[in-house]
Design a protein around this motif. Structure first.
Motif, PDB file in Angstrom:
ATOM      1  N   MET A   1       0.842  -1.193   0.000  1.00  0.00           N
ATOM      2  CA  MET A   1       0.000   0.000   0.000  1.00  0.00           C
ATOM      3  C   MET A   1       0.882   1.250   0.000  1.00  0.00           C
ATOM      4  O   MET A   1       1.861   1.326   0.742  1.00  0.00           O
ATOM      5  CB  MET A   1      -0.915   0.018   1.228  1.00  0.00           C
ATOM      6  CG  MET A   1      -1.902   1.157   1.222  1.00  0.00           C
ATOM      7  SD  MET A   1      -3.061   1.034   2.606  1.00  0.00           S
ATOM      8  CE  MET A   1      -4.019   2.507   2.334  1.00  0.00           C
ATOM      9  N   ARG A   2       0.555   2.203  -0.850  1.00  0.00           N
ATOM     10  CA  ARG A   2       1.376   3.412  -0.948  1.00  0.00           C
ATOM     11  C   ARG A   2       1.178   4.324   0.259  1.00  0.00           C
ATOM     12  O   ARG A   2       0.078   4.456   0.789  1.00  0.00           O
ATOM     13  CB  ARG A   2       1.020   4.182  -2.224  1.00  0.00           C
ATOM     14  CG  ARG A   2       1.368   3.424  -3.488  1.00  0.00           C
ATOM     15  CD  ARG A   2       1.183   4.290  -4.712  1.00  0.00           C
ATOM     16  NE  ARG A   2       1.532   3.512  -5.887  1.00  0.00           N
ATOM     17  CZ  ARG A   2       0.654   2.836  -6.614  1.00  0.00           C
ATOM     18  NH1 ARG A   2      -0.623   2.863  -6.290  1.00  0.00           N
ATOM     19  NH2 ARG A   2       1.040   2.141  -7.654  1.00  0.00           N
ATOM     20  N   LYS A   3       2.265   4.948   0.679  1.00  0.00           N
ATOM     21  CA  LYS A   3       2.177   5.900   1.778  1.00  0.00           C
ATOM     22  C   LYS A   3       1.401   7.137   1.328  1.00  0.00           C
ATOM     23  O   LYS A   3       1.538   7.605   0.205  1.00  0.00           O
ATOM     24  CB  LYS A   3       3.581   6.316   2.229  1.00  0.00           C
ATOM     25  CG  LYS A   3       4.362   5.229   2.942  1.00  0.00           C
ATOM     26  CD  LYS A   3       5.700   5.768   3.439  1.00  0.00           C
ATOM     27  CE  LYS A   3       6.484   4.707   4.202  1.00  0.00           C
ATOM     28  NZ  LYS A   3       7.787   5.233   4.681  1.00  0.00           N
ATOM     29  N   ARG A   4       0.596   7.667   2.231  1.00  0.00           N
ATOM     30  CA  ARG A   4      -0.207   8.834   1.935  1.00  0.00           C
ATOM     31  C   ARG A   4       0.665  10.095   1.902  1.00  0.00           C
ATOM     32  O   ARG A   4       1.668  10.186   2.612  1.00  0.00           O
ATOM     33  CB  ARG A   4      -1.293   8.979   3.002  1.00  0.00           C
ATOM     34  CG  ARG A   4      -2.376   9.962   2.678  1.00  0.00           C
ATOM     35  CD  ARG A   4      -3.594   9.695   3.547  1.00  0.00           C
ATOM     36  NE  ARG A   4      -3.282   9.830   4.969  1.00  0.00           N
ATOM     37  CZ  ARG A   4      -3.358  10.978   5.633  1.00  0.00           C
ATOM     38  NH1 ARG A   4      -3.679  12.099   4.996  1.00  0.00           N
ATOM     39  NH2 ARG A   4      -3.094  11.020   6.915  1.00  0.00           N
ATOM     40  N   ILE A   5       0.271  11.063   1.079  1.00  0.00           N
ATOM     41  CA  ILE A   5       0.992  12.334   1.003  1.00  0.00           C
ATOM     42  C   ILE A   5       0.493  13.233   2.125  1.00  0.00           C
ATOM     43  O   ILE A   5      -0.625  13.765   2.067  1.00  0.00           O
ATOM     44  CB  ILE A   5       0.785  13.010  -0.365  1.00  0.00           C
ATOM     45  CG1 ILE A   5       1.091  12.040  -1.512  1.00  0.00           C
ATOM     46  CG2 ILE A   5       1.658  14.267  -0.466  1.00  0.00           C
ATOM     47  CD1 ILE A   5       2.505  11.528  -1.527  1.00  0.00           C
ATOM     48  N   ARG A   6       1.310  13.391   3.159  1.00  0.00           N
ATOM     49  CA  ARG A   6       0.901  14.159   4.342  1.00  0.00           C
ATOM     50  C   ARG A   6       1.630  15.483   4.471  1.00  0.00           C
ATOM     51  O   ARG A   6       1.152  16.394   5.143  1.00  0.00           O
ATOM     52  CB  ARG A   6       1.159  13.352   5.623  1.00  0.00           C
ATOM     53  CG  ARG A   6       0.481  12.012   5.711  1.00  0.00           C
ATOM     54  CD  ARG A   6       0.690  11.376   7.072  1.00  0.00           C
ATOM     55  NE  ARG A   6       2.083  11.434   7.505  1.00  0.00           N
ATOM     56  CZ  ARG A   6       2.556  12.210   8.489  1.00  0.00           C
ATOM     57  NH1 ARG A   6       1.736  12.997   9.156  1.00  0.00           N
ATOM     58  NH2 ARG A   6       3.835  12.181   8.816  1.00  0.00           N
ATOM     59  N   LYS A   7       2.819  15.581   3.861  1.00  0.00           N
ATOM     60  CA  LYS A   7       3.674  16.745   4.066  1.00  0.00           C
ATOM     61  C   LYS A   7       3.889  17.500   2.759  1.00  0.00           C
ATOM     62  O   LYS A   7       3.957  16.896   1.689  1.00  0.00           O
ATOM     63  CB  LYS A   7       5.029  16.309   4.628  1.00  0.00           C
ATOM     64  CG  LYS A   7       4.933  15.596   5.979  1.00  0.00           C
ATOM     65  CD  LYS A   7       6.306  15.199   6.503  1.00  0.00           C
ATOM     66  CE  LYS A   7       6.197  14.485   7.846  1.00  0.00           C
ATOM     67  NZ  LYS A   7       7.521  14.123   8.397  1.00  0.00           N
TER      68      LYS A   7
END
Length: 289
Positions: A1-7
């Motif tokens: 699962m791809r990491k979410r764009i948080r920053k």
């Protein structure tokens, strides 16, 4: 699962010399389009895309940016005391939540790649976005939100792109395209500011990026590229074989607010779109036909 764009990183250390004398004492990112500074448009776009942490890479003389997103006790209490509820809501909307904002300094003007590298320890080992406030995008669905949707499908590095006249390729990073369905282009390379006759295409990067942390490994080398600066595009190109690379033709209109012409055009376009200003602006423009 791809990491979410948080920053998201906002490089705001530039001097803004093309707008002197207005930018002699005021950051260019605080120049207003109608009644909102450029940097606030970028931050609002990031919020709409789900960004939770906002990293500003600043320089000397950028205190106004920090103050703008802070809580102004004197202003807020004055507005509250005078019953100015509408203005109070506007001022409150620009305040960032505690703990969501970080500032770091780019001490030397060594290029966009160097500015992004200065935020490496704040990003750590996760994908991130980069937004350049000079590139203002007017769109029904915010540009970065469109990019996040694409990233969730394809992963890797994703940039916002547009087709430019071939004679303008020297102003942009240009994609070496392998596949292109008219909206999404997969690229095998990226060239910074190529001469028109040497440009691999006319599909060019604007100031919106979603990048993998592998880019920092390349930026660690501090290798000078076009113009003697550390180019972000060079670091992206060096990681293509490892993480992949796509350019998204976003839906919307991009205004180059780093130029006076683009800045003025954006001001007119955004004013015309306002319910409270549109008719008056059309009357003004009619007088100058």
């Amino acid at each position: 699962m791809r990491k979410r764009i948080r920053k998201a990183i906002f490089p705001v250390a530039g001097l803004g010399t093309r707008f002197l004398p207005a930018t002699k004492a005021m950051p260019k990112e605080m120049l207003p389009i109608v009644d909102k500074p450029l940097i606030e448009y970028a931050v609002e776009e990031a919020k709409a895309a789900g960004i939770e942490e906002f990293i500003f890479v600043t320089g000397r003389g950028k205190q106004a940016i920090e103050d703008h997103f802070d809580y102004s006790w004197e202003l807020m209490e004055t507005l509250r005391g005078r019953g100015k509820t509408q203005q109070l809501a506007i001022a409150e909307n620009s305040r960032m939540k505690p703990g969501t904002v970080a500032y770091t300094r780019q001490q030397e003007p060594l290029g966009l790649g160097h500015a992004v590298w200065c935020a490496r320890n704040l990003v750590d080992d996760e994908p991130f976005a980069v937004l350049l406030a000079d590139d203002l995008v007017k769109a029904e669905e915010p540009c970065l939100a469109q990019m996040v949707e694409t990233y969730n499908e394809v992963g890797g590095n994703v940039v916002a792109v547009m087709d430019v006249p071939r004679e303008h390729t020297q102003r942009y990073g240009v994609l070496d395209v392998v596949e292109d369905d008219g909206k999404l282009a997969r690229a095998q390379g990226l060239v910074e500011k190529p001469k028109p006759e040497a440009a691999p295409s006319t599909l060019s990067v604007i100031g919106r990026y979603i990048l993998q942390p592998e880019v920092f490994r390349e930026l660690d080398q501090h290798t000078a590229g076009a113009g003697g600066e550390i180019q972000l595009t060079d670091a992206i190109a060096a990681t293509i074989a490892e993480v992949g690379f796509h350019g998204l033709r976003f839906e919307g209109t991009r205004f180059d607010c780093g130029s006076k012409e683009g800045f003025l055009e954006a001001t007119v376009a955004f004013a015309l779109d306002r319910d409270d200003l549109g008719d008056a602006m059309r009357d003004v423009l009619e007088r100058y036909r």
